[in-house]
Motif scaffolding. Structure first.
Motif, PDB file in Angstrom:
ATOM      1  N   LYS B 191      21.845  -4.178  48.479  1.00  0.00           N
ATOM      2  CA  LYS B 191      20.858  -4.519  49.173  1.00  0.00           C
ATOM      3  C   LYS B 191      19.820  -5.200  50.353  1.00  0.00           C
ATOM      4  O   LYS B 191      20.430  -6.078  49.770  1.00  0.00           O
ATOM      5  N   THR B 192      19.582  -4.764  51.247  1.00  0.00           N
ATOM      6  CA  THR B 192      18.883  -5.181  52.256  1.00  0.00           C
ATOM      7  C   THR B 192      17.694  -6.749  51.633  1.00  0.00           C
ATOM      8  O   THR B 192      16.690  -6.322  50.969  1.00  0.00           O
ATOM      9  N   TYR B 194      14.727  -6.393  53.019  1.00  0.00           N
ATOM     10  CA  TYR B 194      13.806  -5.797  53.459  1.00  0.00           C
ATOM     11  C   TYR B 194      13.433  -4.196  51.969  1.00  0.00           C
ATOM     12  O   TYR B 194      12.316  -4.762  51.463  1.00  0.00           O
ATOM     13  N   GLN B 195      14.549  -4.210  52.195  1.00  0.00           N
ATOM     14  CA  GLN B 195      15.036  -3.136  50.674  1.00  0.00           C
ATOM     15  C   GLN B 195      14.414  -4.209  49.169  1.00  0.00           C
ATOM     16  O   GLN B 195      13.543  -3.085  48.688  1.00  0.00           O
ATOM     17  N   SER B 198       9.921  -4.286  49.962  1.00  0.00           N
ATOM     18  CA  SER B 198       9.864  -3.048  49.827  1.00  0.00           C
ATOM     19  C   SER B 198       9.879  -2.329  48.569  1.00  0.00           C
ATOM     20  O   SER B 198       8.652  -1.980  48.514  1.00  0.00           O
ATOM     21  N   LEU B 199      10.611  -2.919  47.854  1.00  0.00           N
ATOM     22  CA  LEU B 199      10.364  -2.762  46.007  1.00  0.00           C
ATOM     23  C   LEU B 199       8.451  -3.144  45.907  1.00  0.00           C
ATOM     24  O   LEU B 199       7.926  -2.723  44.915  1.00  0.00           O
TER      25      LEU B 199
END
Lengths: 188, 243
Positions: B191-192, B194-195, B198-199
């Protein structure tokens, strides 16, 4: 100092003045006409102070209401404003090559499953372009829901049991810049 | 290279090739610091994990990988086993994390200062990440880690989201540092940054706070442990100063 404390201070001064004149009159230091004049003057000043206090309070209240209305107007303006767009450049990591339709259905399904009908409607995601050769594409969404889209893309590997992973590479505000970046950016 | 965020606090070690590829990709997608995690279960041999740790360290040295750290991920239910592990392997790893399987071990890991991070567990113990656990973790400065890939099981996510929100709000209220990591083991589930952020954002945590969970907080834990493992360190607040 607040208006209320100023008013209280003034009131104390005025009441002290009236009390002083009364005591002077009791001890026969001043005569009745002088005492009457001074008392009336003191009372007039008290009434004036009270009126001024009320006026001040009203002005402050009006200002507050005006500020609130202004804030609401700004909020309404923001809400009515045309939503800005964000272009998310992504790359699909998968063993087999995926077609545009497949990627589109995967992304739509992910967003719908994660955020529901209303959420997906708000997000308004659309696959703008997708290159099957290098499996990179551009996804458009509303700027305020960028995080939601990133989260939905992160769920790709979970839903497909590690078969497909969608990695967002960059987010831009214009399609032109997104197209420029697609050519250069890659994780391979 | 200067130690800086974002940090992927957990990339599981599978084999050398896969891990190397994952590390390279993690650096490409935006991470600046990476922590490789070696899992240790109750049935595993302690000597094996130590030798594995030395092997990974030699690989890191061989490929000249900067800002890559090692972590031991303890999964167990027995307190005596956990104590034994912590005593024997603490000084071989930069970070020690624990995923307790019983309430007793959960409370023990919350109380022990040698454990840096407790990984959030959704299955049975989610309701035990309560106020008393947070109090224990606050006293020992233990962080709460959320691993993206380990969260989602085959069951429905309704309970998960509810419990996760409750735990996160409790942690924020109790000033417990939160860490978010990918928990990936291969390219197919990486995962990046930012991902990861975002969680937390989707769960209602403000963006600036969520950003800290992927960069500043894990970095501070790594820095603290680098200092602890150095020869200068004697005790908390006591260091050897060379003239």
């Amino acid at each position: 100092m607040s208006v209320l404390s100023l008013f209280i201070a003034l009131l104390i001064v005025e009441l002290t003045f009236i009390m002083a004149t009364t005591s002077l009159f009791i001890f026969n230091a001043i005569e009745l006409p002088v005492f009457a004049t001074l008392t009336i003057l003191g009372l007039i000043v008290v009434i004036l102070t009270f009126t001024l206090f009320k006026l001040f309070k009203m002005v402050i209240l009006t200002n507050k209401i005006l500020l609130k209305v202004k804030g609401e107007k700004v909020k309404l303006k923001e809400a009515l404003r045309k939503p800005r767009k964000r272009y998310i450049i992504f790359q699909v990591v998968s063993e087999k090559t995926l077609s545009r339709d497949e990627v589109k259905s995967i992304i739509d399904g992910l967003i719908k499953e994660t955020f529901g009908l209303i959420g997906s409607g708000n997000i308004n995601a659309k696959l703008i372009s997708y290159d099957e050769n290098n499996m990179k594409g551009i996804l458009r969404c509303v700027h305020s829901y960028k995080d939601a889209v990133l989260f939905a893309l992160a769920m790709a590997s979970v839903k497909t049991k590690d078969k497909i992973n969608i990695i967002p590479l960059k987010t831009t505000g214009t399609l032109r810049k997104a197209r420029e970046i697609v050519k250069t950016l890659s994780i391979d | 290279m200067k130690l800086q965020g974002p940090v992927d606090f957990c990339i599981y070690f599978r084999n050398v090739e896969e891990t190397l590829r994952t590390i390279n990709h993690a650096f490409k997608i935006g991470f600046n610091t990476i922590v490789i995690s070696l899992t240790l279960k109750e049935e595993d041999d302690l000597k094996n994990i130590v030798s594995k740790a030395h092997e990974v360290k030699s690989i890191i040295k061989k490929y000249n990988l900067e800002n890559v750290f090692l972590r031991a991920h303890l999964m167990g239910s027995s307190i005596s086993w956990l104590k034994n592990c912590l005593r024997k392997i603490r000084y071989n790893f930069h970070v020690i994390s624990a995923k307790p399987l019983t309430v007793d071990s959960l409370r023990f890991t919350g109380r022990d200062r040698r454990v840096d991070v407790i990984v959030y567990e959704n299955k049975n113990l989610s309701r035990f990440f309560d106020k008393s656990q947070m109090r224990l973790m606050k006293n020992t400065e233990t962080a709460l880690e959320i691993q993206f890939n380990s969260l989602w099981g085959p069951s429905n996510y309704k309970g998960l989201i509810f419990n996760l929100r409750r735990t996160l709000s409790l942690a924020i209220r109790s000033n417990i540092p939160i860490i978010v990591s990918s928990g990936s083991s291969s390219l197919s589930n990486i995962k990046t940054p930012y991902q990861l952020v975002s969680l937390l954002t989707v769960l209602g945590i403000p963006y600036p706070y969520a950003k800290l969970a992927a960069s500043t907080i894990p970095l501070s834990i790594i820095k603290r442990n680098i200092h602890r493992l150095s020869k200068k360190h004697v005790e908390t607040g006591v260091d050897i100063v060379q003239a």
